[in-house]
Design a protein around this motif. Structure first.
Motif, short mmCIF file in Angstrom:
data_model
loop_
_atom_site.label_atom_id
_atom_site.label_comp_id
_atom_site.label_asym_id
_atom_site.label_seq_id
_atom_site.Cartn_x
_atom_site.Cartn_y
_atom_site.Cartn_z
N UNK A 297 -35.44 -32.75 -24.97
CA UNK A 297 -35.44 -33.76 -26.03
C UNK A 297 -34.40 -34.85 -25.74
N UNK A 298 -33.20 -34.43 -25.35
CA UNK A 298 -32.15 -35.39 -25.01
C UNK A 298 -32.52 -36.18 -23.76
N UNK A 299 -33.13 -35.51 -22.79
CA UNK A 299 -33.56 -36.17 -21.56
C UNK A 299 -34.59 -37.26 -21.87
N UNK A 300 -35.47 -36.96 -22.83
CA UNK A 300 -36.46 -37.95 -23.24
C UNK A 300 -35.82 -39.13 -23.95
N UNK A 301 -34.82 -38.86 -24.80
CA UNK A 301 -34.11 -39.94 -25.48
C UNK A 301 -33.43 -40.88 -24.48
N UNK A 302 -32.95 -40.31 -23.39
CA UNK A 302 -32.27 -41.11 -22.37
C UNK A 302 -33.24 -41.86 -21.47
N UNK A 303 -34.53 -41.52 -21.56
CA UNK A 303 -35.53 -42.22 -20.76
C UNK A 303 -35.81 -41.61 -19.40
N UNK B 274 -34.57 -47.13 -19.47
CA UNK B 274 -34.72 -48.58 -19.64
C UNK B 274 -33.35 -49.15 -19.98
N UNK B 275 -32.93 -50.16 -19.23
CA UNK B 275 -31.64 -50.80 -19.46
C UNK B 275 -31.81 -51.84 -20.55
N UNK B 276 -30.96 -51.81 -21.56
CA UNK B 276 -31.07 -52.74 -22.68
C UNK B 276 -29.94 -53.74 -22.66
N UNK C 25 -23.67 -52.23 -18.31
CA UNK C 25 -24.84 -51.62 -18.95
C UNK C 25 -25.32 -50.40 -18.18
N UNK C 26 -25.32 -50.48 -16.86
CA UNK C 26 -25.77 -49.35 -16.05
C UNK C 26 -24.81 -48.18 -16.14
N UNK C 27 -23.52 -48.47 -16.07
CA UNK C 27 -22.53 -47.40 -16.17
C UNK C 27 -22.63 -46.68 -17.51
N UNK C 28 -22.90 -47.43 -18.56
CA UNK C 28 -23.01 -46.82 -19.89
C UNK C 28 -24.16 -45.81 -19.94
N UNK C 29 -25.19 -46.02 -19.13
CA UNK C 29 -26.33 -45.11 -19.08
C UNK C 29 -26.13 -43.98 -18.07
N UNK C 30 -24.99 -44.00 -17.40
CA UNK C 30 -24.74 -42.99 -16.38
C UNK C 30 -25.42 -43.29 -15.06
#
Length: 238
Positions: free
Chosen positions: A48-54, A70-72, A83-88
């Motif tokens: 579920x968390x993996x899906x939330x992260x895309x 998806x980068x926002x 932005x990329x670092x924030x998404x890991x």
């Protein structure tokens, strides 16, 4: 204190998805539960968390497939690197061109240059975890050439400029959909004729002097612009 089991599994599944091609099918919940020695509920939490992260998309009756976050771009001024670092995700760039140019009249006007005054153009392919995300062409005033020439241009240019006291403080931004050129389609690994999200920014420092004019074209499936918009109050009628 030990982290919850589902968080540990989430980290491992995230790494697994990053190593797999988009569209690859993941094992079933039952198979993953057996692999990690946990309950189906724990696996369901991780997925579920993996899906939330895309990182995955789940199709009822079919299975779970690898995707990419998806980068926002939000309403505040942040760099793509941030932005990329924030998404890991790990930001990267390949330099395609870096050279002095005499810009066209429109760019000369935007950068507040004199006629026939040189500028510096930097063309890069920006990546996320090594995968192509954005084709970027930036033009800088020639006064920044020394800073840029000494910099590692595969890293964040905004961070480099800020370290030298040239801080991008504001931007005028235009966003639209375009058809990627054949060259951009090849660079971004898009099908021929695919759309791209074009963002044109003119960044200025705190004194209002332009420091960068950049046209970025992003993969349509990996980037979005997010804004929080409110209606202004109507004036009272007499």
């Amino acid at each position: 204190m030990a982290e919850p089991k589902y968080v540990e599994i989430l980290s491992q599944l995230r790494t697994r998805c990053a190593d797999l091609a988009v569209g690859s099918k993941l094992s079933s919940e039952r198979a993953l539960a057996a692999e990690f020695g946990v309950s189906a509920m724990t696996i369901r939490q991780s997925l579920s968390k993996l899906g939330e992260e895309g990182w995955i998309r789940r199709t009822r009756g079919s299975g779970t497939y690898v995707s990419r976050p998806v980068v926002a771009m939000g309403p505040s001024l942040t760099s793509l690197t941030e932005d990329l670092r924030r998404l890991g995700l790990t930001p990267g760039a390949k330099v395609l061109r870096f050279e002095p140019v005499i810009p066209d009249l429109e760019t000369t006007t935007i950068l507040a240059l004199r006629p026939n005054e040189q500028a510096v153009v930097l063309e890069r392919l920006r990546t996320a975890d090594g995968e192509p995300l954005c084709h970027e062409i930036s033009v800088y005033p020639a006064r920044l050439k020394q800073i840029l020439s000494a910099a590692d241009l595969t890293r964040s240019v905004h961070e480099t400029l800020a370290a030298e006291g040239v801080v991008p403080y504001s931007t005028f931004r235009r966003v639209r959909a375009v058809v990627a050129s054949p060259n951009e389609s090849a660079l971004l690994e898009l099908p021929a004729g695919a759309p791209a999200l074009e963002i044109v920014d003119t960044f200025s420092d705190a004194l209002g002097e332009v420091v960068q004019h950049v046209r970025s074209r992003y993969r349509f499936d990996r980037y979005e612009v997010v804004s929080n918009i409110v209606r202004l109050p109507h004036p009272l009628n007499d």
